[in-house]
Structures are given as structure tokens and as C-alpha cells.
Design a protein around this motif. Structure first.
Motif, PDB file in Angstrom:
ATOM      1  N   ALA A 185      -8.244   3.585  -1.053  1.00 31.19           N
ATOM      2  CA  ALA A 185      -8.389   4.100   0.307  1.00 31.19           C
ATOM      3  C   ALA A 185      -7.176   3.750   1.161  1.00 31.19           C
ATOM      4  CB  ALA A 185      -9.662   3.549   0.945  1.00 31.19           C
ATOM      5  N   LEU A 186      -6.684   2.511   1.031  1.00 35.84           N
ATOM      6  CA  LEU A 186      -5.532   2.095   1.822  1.00 35.84           C
ATOM      7  C   LEU A 186      -4.271   2.826   1.377  1.00 35.84           C
ATOM      8  CD1 LEU A 186      -4.526   0.307   4.064  1.00 35.84           C
ATOM      9  CD2 LEU A 186      -4.199  -1.536   2.412  1.00 35.84           C
ATOM     10  N   ALA A 187      -4.121   3.057   0.077  1.00 37.16           N
ATOM     11  CA  ALA A 187      -2.956   3.800  -0.417  1.00 37.16           C
ATOM     12  C   ALA A 187      -2.975   5.234   0.103  1.00 37.16           C
ATOM     13  CB  ALA A 187      -2.941   3.787  -1.942  1.00 37.16           C
TER      14      ALA A 187
ATOM     15  N   ALA B   4       0.825  -1.208   0.000  1.00 30.27           N
ATOM     16  CA  ALA B   4       0.000   0.000   0.000  1.00 30.27           C
ATOM     17  C   ALA B   4       0.857   1.254   0.000  1.00 30.27           C
ATOM     18  CB  ALA B   4      -0.915  -0.004   1.220  1.00 30.27           C
ATOM     19  N   ALA B   5       1.980   1.216   0.748  1.00 28.66           N
ATOM     20  CA  ALA B   5       2.831   2.398   0.862  1.00 28.66           C
ATOM     21  C   ALA B   5       3.833   2.512  -0.270  1.00 28.66           C
ATOM     22  CB  ALA B   5       3.570   2.368   2.202  1.00 28.66           C
ATOM     23  N   GLY B   6       3.961   1.463  -1.098  1.00 33.06           N
ATOM     24  CA  GLY B   6       4.944   1.487  -2.173  1.00 33.06           C
ATOM     25  C   GLY B   6       6.365   1.404  -1.664  1.00 33.06           C
ATOM     26  N   ALA B   7       6.544   0.768  -0.478  1.00 34.66           N
ATOM     27  CA  ALA B   7       7.882   0.667   0.117  1.00 34.66           C
ATOM     28  C   ALA B   7       8.634  -0.517  -0.469  1.00 34.66           C
ATOM     29  CB  ALA B   7       7.770   0.506   1.629  1.00 34.66           C
TER      30      ALA B   7
ATOM     31  N   ASP C 187     -12.935   5.817   5.297  1.00 40.98           N
ATOM     32  CA  ASP C 187     -13.040   5.297   3.928  1.00 40.98           C
ATOM     33  C   ASP C 187     -12.505   3.867   3.842  1.00 40.98           C
ATOM     34  OD1 ASP C 187     -14.162   7.657   3.065  1.00 40.98           O
ATOM     35  OD2 ASP C 187     -12.294   8.487   2.286  1.00 40.98           O
ATOM     36  N   VAL C 188     -11.385   3.609   4.521  1.00 39.50           N
ATOM     37  CA  VAL C 188     -10.818   2.255   4.522  1.00 39.50           C
ATOM     38  C   VAL C 188     -11.797   1.277   5.173  1.00 39.50           C
ATOM     39  CG1 VAL C 188      -8.955   0.796   5.407  1.00 39.50           C
ATOM     40  CG2 VAL C 188      -8.428   3.074   4.539  1.00 39.50           C
ATOM     41  N   ALA C 189     -12.376   1.686   6.311  1.00 36.55           N
ATOM     42  CA  ALA C 189     -13.311   0.804   7.017  1.00 36.55           C
ATOM     43  C   ALA C 189     -14.548   0.535   6.171  1.00 36.55           C
ATOM     44  CB  ALA C 189     -13.702   1.439   8.352  1.00 36.55           C
ATOM     45  N   ARG C 190     -15.063   1.550   5.504  1.00 37.39           N
ATOM     46  CA  ARG C 190     -16.252   1.360   4.667  1.00 37.39           C
ATOM     47  C   ARG C 190     -15.961   0.419   3.501  1.00 37.39           C
ATOM     48  NH1 ARG C 190     -18.264   7.670   4.539  1.00 37.39           N
ATOM     49  NH2 ARG C 190     -19.578   7.595   6.420  1.00 37.39           N
ATOM     50  N   ALA C 191     -14.807   0.626   2.869  1.00 32.53           N
ATOM     51  CA  ALA C 191     -14.459  -0.242   1.741  1.00 32.53           C
ATOM     52  C   ALA C 191     -14.310  -1.687   2.197  1.00 32.53           C
ATOM     53  CB  ALA C 191     -13.172   0.259   1.089  1.00 32.53           C
ATOM     54  N   ALA C 192     -13.681  -1.886   3.366  1.00 28.25           N
ATOM     55  CA  ALA C 192     -13.501  -3.244   3.883  1.00 28.25           C
ATOM     56  C   ALA C 192     -14.835  -3.861   4.272  1.00 28.25           C
ATOM     57  CB  ALA C 192     -12.562  -3.218   5.083  1.00 28.25           C
ATOM     58  N   ALA C 193     -15.727  -3.068   4.882  1.00 24.32           N
ATOM     59  CA  ALA C 193     -17.019  -3.598   5.328  1.00 24.32           C
ATOM     60  C   ALA C 193     -17.894  -4.028   4.158  1.00 24.32           C
ATOM     61  CB  ALA C 193     -17.745  -2.551   6.160  1.00 24.32           C
TER      62      ALA C 193
ATOM     63  N   ALA D 267      -0.727   9.078   4.048  1.00 23.50           N
ATOM     64  CA  ALA D 267      -0.908   9.984   5.176  1.00 23.50           C
ATOM     65  C   ALA D 267      -0.059   9.558   6.370  1.00 23.50           C
ATOM     66  CB  ALA D 267      -2.379  10.049   5.571  1.00 23.50           C
ATOM     67  N   MET D 268      -0.005   8.250   6.635  1.00 21.58           N
ATOM     68  CA  MET D 268       0.799   7.756   7.742  1.00 21.58           C
ATOM     69  C   MET D 268       2.287   7.936   7.471  1.00 21.58           C
ATOM     70  SD  MET D 268      -1.059   6.795  10.243  1.00 21.58           S
ATOM     71  CE  MET D 268       0.316   6.092  11.161  1.00 21.58           C
ATOM     72  N   THR D 269       2.694   7.733   6.225  1.00 21.44           N
ATOM     73  CA  THR D 269       4.098   7.933   5.860  1.00 21.44           C
ATOM     74  C   THR D 269       4.499   9.385   6.086  1.00 21.44           C
ATOM     75  OG1 THR D 269       4.004   6.154   4.216  1.00 21.44           O
ATOM     76  CG2 THR D 269       5.774   7.773   3.986  1.00 21.44           C
ATOM     77  N   GLU D 270       3.610  10.302   5.703  1.00 21.31           N
ATOM     78  CA  GLU D 270       3.881  11.729   5.923  1.00 21.31           C
ATOM     79  C   GLU D 270       3.929  12.050   7.408  1.00 21.31           C
ATOM     80  OE1 GLU D 270       1.926  16.115   4.855  1.00 21.31           O
ATOM     81  OE2 GLU D 270       1.085  14.277   4.002  1.00 21.31           O
TER      82      GLU D 270
END
Length: 288
Positions: free
Chosen positions: A147-149, A105-108, A133-139, A154-157
Motif C-alpha cells: 500500500a505504501l509503495a 517505499a519510493a525506491g529512491a 489502504d495505507v491507513a487500514r493496513a497501519a490500523a 502515486a505521489m512521485t507521479e
């Protein structure tokens, strides 16, 4: 990537310690907790991110105790024993993303380094919306890739603030420096969660596997502050939060924040926030 989504309502319980989709390297697991007294507990099989959206989330992470509020985000290391309990009309989301799923997801392209470092971060409204958004897509079993990307970016930043600190750590390689920083960051997290307790440098040094002198030198070099200065800052932040969110008397706020001397607390608080503790309490009452 395997995706699992579970919901917890009033009084619901979930054990995350094992079973299908418990947090393998290629799994994204989303837990949505809502209502009073729902409990999630077990050993984190992957790095976990906890995001409260409403109310208070009480989280035990190993020996650390946190009370998370909306606008905050906590990253918990893989392998930690966790227990999350929603209080009142709490609403919260936990995401456990396995290492390979997260890197995708992070492209690491770093197969061995930890993907997320344990820390308490501020969570902006935009970041919380991304988590939703991630939770809705998963549900709804929709494509979570976008959404995960977005969340991973955002977390990487958010964790990019650690890059200059990692660069100050000793080590010949980036992985070695990151490993040193992880040890120091664990200690800093203990300070944040337990600042109100009587903590000492020798105990911190043991956590980081350093001698006391080496620990103070390494910590000060990396963070630009002594362990004592960081501990006092954490106590002041705790006091600021309690004044805003509780009805405790100022003297009691000082005591439960780790200050034995009320006068020293008053001076430190005014110097740090530019207002007295009593003045902040009056502001909170006026705003309410």
C-alpha cells in the motif's frame, strides 16, 4: 520500518511534537481524524501529507492557512508548525513518513535531497483510495509495504510535474537546483494560502532570500509567469471556490479574494473561466 496509527474522534486532541513514533526517519505515522472539532497540532517531525475525505479540514501551516476539501492533497514540509482541525462531519487522513522510510517505499536512491516538495495537489479518487489502504493496513498492523509503495508511486507521479521547473533553476547540480526550487515553491505556497491579503514583491523576495529584481527574474524563468500573474490566478481560484462552496454575495467574494475593484474582478473572472461570477453562481444553484 516502524508504523504507528492513531485515531481522533469528536473533540479529540493529538500533539505530534514528540514521543514514541513521532516521525523519525524510519517511521510511518498515520493519523485518522473523524468528526467535529478534533485537533492535531505540533511540529511536523517528517514531511506530512494531508488528505481530506469528507467535509472541510482547516489547516494552519506556519503562517499559511488552508481550507482543504475532498479532492485536494497538501504536502507540508518537515519542521513546519501545523494545526489541523476537522469541521463538521469531517473525515481526513494525515501521513507522516520519515525520510528513509519514504525513500525505501519510493525506491529512491538520493540520500540528501528532500523527498517531498511542499505543494497543494489535486487528489483523484484512486489516490484517496490508496491513502485509505495505507491507513487500514497501519490500523490493523498488516504489511503496509504494498500500500505504501503504491502511494509513494502515486505521489512521485504527482510531483513529477515539478521536474521541468526544477531543471530551469540555476545550480550546477541537481541538489542545488532542487534547493532553489524549494525556496521559490515556499513563496508560491504563501501566495496560494494568503492571496486574499495585501502582499508585495519585496516580501516575497525576502522569503526567497533574493533581491526583488532577482526574485522576479528567477520566479518568471521557473514558472513561466510573473509573481503578480500567479497571485491573480490564485485569487481567481479562491473566488471560484467561494462561489461554489459559500453563500457570499459576489461583491463579498471579490473582496475576500483580494480584489478591491469589482469591475476588474468581473473582467478577470470571465476571461479566466469563460463565464461570469453571477453565471457560475446560477449554475451552482441549478445543480444543487
Amino acid at each position: 520500518m516502524r508504523i504507528g496509527c492513531e485515531r481522533l474522534a469528536n473533540g479529540g486532541r493529538l500533539d505530534i511534537g514528540g514521543g514514541e513514533g513521532a516521525g523519525t526517519a524510519s517511521t510511518l505515522r498515520v493519523v485518522v481524524g473523524g468528526g467535529r472539532g478534533c485537533v492535531m497540532q505540533g511540529t511536523a517531525q517528517a514531511a506530512m501529507v494531508f488528505v481530506p475525505l469528507r467535509g472541510r479540514l482547516q489547516l494552519a501551516e506556519g503562517d499559511n492557512l488552508h481550507t482543504l476539501l475532498p479532492g485536494e492533497l497538501l504536502v507540508v514540509e518537515q519542521g513546519q508548525r501545523v494545526q489541523a482541525i476537522g469541521r463538521g462531519a469531517a473525515l481526513w487522513i494525515a501521513l507522516a513518513c520519515g525520510a528513509s522510510a519514504w525513500r525505501r517505499a519510493a525506491g529512491a536512491d538520493t540520500p540528501t535531497d528532500p523527498v517531498l516538495l511542499p505543494a497543494l495537489h489535486p487528489a483523484s479518487r484512486a489516490l484517496r483510495s490508496t491513502v485509505i489502504d495505507v491507513a487500514r493496513a497501519a490500523a490493523h498492523e498488516k504489511n503496509t509495504t504494498l500500500a505504501l509503495a503504491t502511494f509513494a508511486a502515486a505521489m512521485t507521479e504527482l510531483q513529477a510535474e515539478f521536474d521541468p521547473l526544477i531543471a530551469r533553476c540555476p545550480g550546477r547540480t541537481a541538489s542545488q537546483r532542487r534547493a532553489v526550487f524549494l525556496r521559490l515553491q515556499r513563496v508560491r505556497n504563501v501566495m496560494a494560502a494568503n492571496c486574499h491579503l495585501d502582499l508585495d514583491i519585496a516580501g516575497f523576495a525576502r522569503m526567497a532570500s533574493y533581491s526583488p529584481c532577482h526574485f522576479i527574474r528567477a520566479f518568471s524563468t521557473v514558472y513561466g509567469e510573473t509573481p503578480h500573474a500567479v497571485l491573480v490566478e490564485q485569487r481567481l481560484r479562491r473566488a471560484h471556490r467561494l462561489i461554489n462552496a459559500s453563500g457570499l454575495a459576489i461583491t463579498e467574494v471579490a473582496r475576500v479574494s483580494g480584489f478591491e475593484d469589482r469591475c476588474a474582478f468581473a473582467r478577470s473572472f470571465k476571461r479566466r473561466f469563460g463565464i461570469t461570477a453571477s453565471g457560475l453562481r446560477e449554475q451552482c444553484r441549478a445543480a444543487a
